[in-house]
Design an enzyme around this catalytic site. Structure first.
Site, short mmCIF file in Angstrom:
data_model
loop_
_atom_site.label_atom_id
_atom_site.label_comp_id
_atom_site.label_asym_id
_atom_site.label_seq_id
_atom_site.Cartn_x
_atom_site.Cartn_y
_atom_site.Cartn_z
N GLU A 136 -10.34 -9.54 -7.49
CA GLU A 136 -9.37 -8.46 -7.31
C GLU A 136 -8.25 -8.54 -8.35
O GLU A 136 -7.78 -7.50 -8.85
CB GLU A 136 -8.78 -8.51 -5.89
N TYR A 173 -12.58 -2.25 -3.03
CA TYR A 173 -13.14 -2.28 -1.67
C TYR A 173 -14.66 -2.21 -1.70
O TYR A 173 -15.26 -1.54 -0.87
CB TYR A 173 -12.55 -1.14 -0.85
N LYS A 181 0.83 -1.20 0.00
CA LYS A 181 0.00 0.00 0.00
C LYS A 181 0.88 1.26 0.00
O LYS A 181 2.10 1.19 0.20
CB LYS A 181 -0.91 -0.03 1.23
N THR A 192 -5.70 -6.86 10.85
CA THR A 192 -5.86 -5.56 10.19
C THR A 192 -5.18 -4.44 10.96
O THR A 192 -4.45 -3.63 10.38
CB THR A 192 -7.37 -5.24 10.04
N ASN A 247 -1.59 0.02 7.13
CA ASN A 247 -1.09 -1.30 7.52
C ASN A 247 -0.29 -1.98 6.41
O ASN A 247 -0.14 -3.20 6.40
CB ASN A 247 -2.25 -2.17 8.03
N PHE A 294 -15.84 4.52 7.33
CA PHE A 294 -14.41 4.79 7.12
C PHE A 294 -14.00 4.78 5.66
O PHE A 294 -12.85 5.07 5.34
CB PHE A 294 -13.53 3.81 7.93
N ARG A 338 2.35 -7.04 9.36
CA ARG A 338 1.74 -5.89 10.04
C ARG A 338 2.20 -5.81 11.50
O ARG A 338 2.35 -4.71 12.05
CB ARG A 338 0.22 -5.98 9.95
N HIS A 361 -2.03 -5.29 1.47
CA HIS A 361 -3.34 -5.90 1.26
C HIS A 361 -3.16 -7.33 0.79
O HIS A 361 -2.27 -7.60 -0.03
CB HIS A 361 -4.14 -5.13 0.19
N ARG A 396 -2.66 -14.36 4.21
CA ARG A 396 -3.41 -13.67 5.28
C ARG A 396 -2.71 -13.89 6.62
O ARG A 396 -2.63 -12.97 7.44
CB ARG A 396 -4.86 -14.16 5.34
P1 IDP Z 1 -7.98 -6.25 5.78
O1 IDP Z 1 -7.09 -5.38 4.94
O2 IDP Z 1 -7.24 -6.83 6.95
O3 IDP Z 1 -8.74 -7.28 4.99
P2 IDP Z 1 -10.53 -4.80 5.99
O4 IDP Z 1 -11.40 -4.84 7.21
O5 IDP Z 1 -10.99 -5.51 4.78
O6 IDP Z 1 -9.06 -5.27 6.45
O7 IDP Z 1 -10.31 -3.25 5.64
C1 IDP Z 1 -9.67 -2.88 4.44
C2 IDP Z 1 -8.68 -1.79 4.75
O8 IDP Z 1 -9.36 -0.62 5.17
C3 IDP Z 1 -7.72 -2.10 5.92
O9 IDP Z 1 -6.60 -2.89 5.54
C4 IDP Z 1 -7.31 -0.72 6.36
O10 IDP Z 1 -6.31 -0.15 5.51
C5 IDP Z 1 -8.62 0.08 6.16
N1 IDP Z 1 -9.46 0.11 7.37
C6 IDP Z 1 -10.09 -0.93 7.98
N2 IDP Z 1 -10.82 -0.51 9.03
C7 IDP Z 1 -10.63 0.83 9.09
C8 IDP Z 1 -11.15 1.85 9.99
O11 IDP Z 1 -11.92 1.60 10.90
N3 IDP Z 1 -10.71 3.12 9.73
C9 IDP Z 1 -9.87 3.44 8.69
N4 IDP Z 1 -9.40 2.51 7.83
C10 IDP Z 1 -9.76 1.22 8.04
MG MG Z 2 -10.32 -7.12 3.66
#
Ligand code: IDP
Ligand code: MG
Length: 155
Positions: A128, A51, A11, A93, A114, A59, A104, A117, A87
C-alpha cells in the site's frame, strides 16, 4: 520488536468532518512517527489497487465511490510494531462495534464511513505504501525523545 511502517489514510469523511488534526494527534500521542504525508484525491484505479482483496465483493462499488468522493490525507507511520499498534488504535471496521477509546469507536458510527484506514499486515503495508508514496517522499528520522518513548530492550 521490529520497527515497522504502515499506510494510514484519513478517509474522505475524516477530511470533511475536520478530523485530520485529531487523528494525527492520536497517532503522535501514541509515540509513533509520521514519516511521510500528503493530501490527494484517490482515483478509481488507485482504489482498485489499494482494495484489491475487496474488488469482487458486493460492497466494492460503494467503497470505491466513497474513497474517491473527496480528498484523503495519506501518511506513513513508523514505530515499534506500528502495523498492529495502529490497527488497535483504529478499532473495529464498524464504528458501531468499535471499542470506546479507539478512533473509530470515539468518532463514528458507520461501517463504511469509518474515517481512517490502516494496513492490516506488514506485507500489505509495503504494498500500500508503494501505491501512495515514492521512496523520495519518505523522511524517516529519530526524535530527541528517543529512548523515552520505548525502552531500548523493547526495540
Ligand atoms: P478495515 O478498513 O477495517 O480493514 P475492510 O474489511 O478491509 O476493513 O474493508 C475496507 C473498507 O471498506 C472499510 O474500512 C469500510 O470503509 C468499507 N467497508 C467494509 N465493509 C463494508 C460493507 O459491508 N459495506 C460498505 N463498505 C464496507
Ligand atoms: Mg482492510
Amino acid at each position: 520488536m521490529a520497527s515497522e511502517r504502515t499506510l494510514i489514510l484519513v478517509k474522505p469523511d475524516g477530511v470533511q468532518r475536520k478530523l485530520i488534526g485529531t487523528i494525527i494527534t492520536r497517532i503522535e500521542n501514541k509515540g509513533l512517527n509520521v514519516i511521510a504525508m500528503k493530501m490527494l484525491q484517490v482515483t478509481p484505479e488507485m482504489s482498485k489497487q489499494h482494495y484489491e482483496e475487496h474488488v469482487e465483493k458486493p460492497f466494492y462499488p460503494e467503497l470505491e465511490g466513497f474513497i474517491t468522493s473527496a480528498p484523503v490525507v495519506a501518511m506513513i507511520v513508523e514505530g515499534p510494531e506500528a502495523v498492529s499498534v495502529m490497527r488497535t488504535l483504529i478499532g473495529a471496521t464498524n464504528g458501531r462495534e468499535a471499542a470506546p477509546g479507539t478512533i473509530r469507536g470515539d468518532y463514528g458510527s458507520s461501517r463504511q464511513m469509518n474515517m481512517i484506514h490502516g494496513s492490516d499486515g506488514v506485507d500489505a503495508a509495503a504494498r500500500e505504501i508503494g501505491i501512495y508514496f515514492s521512496e523520495g517522499e519518505i523522511c524517516s528520522y529519530d526524535t530527541a525523545l528517543g529512548g523515552w518513548t520505548c525502552a531500548a530492550e523493547e526495540l
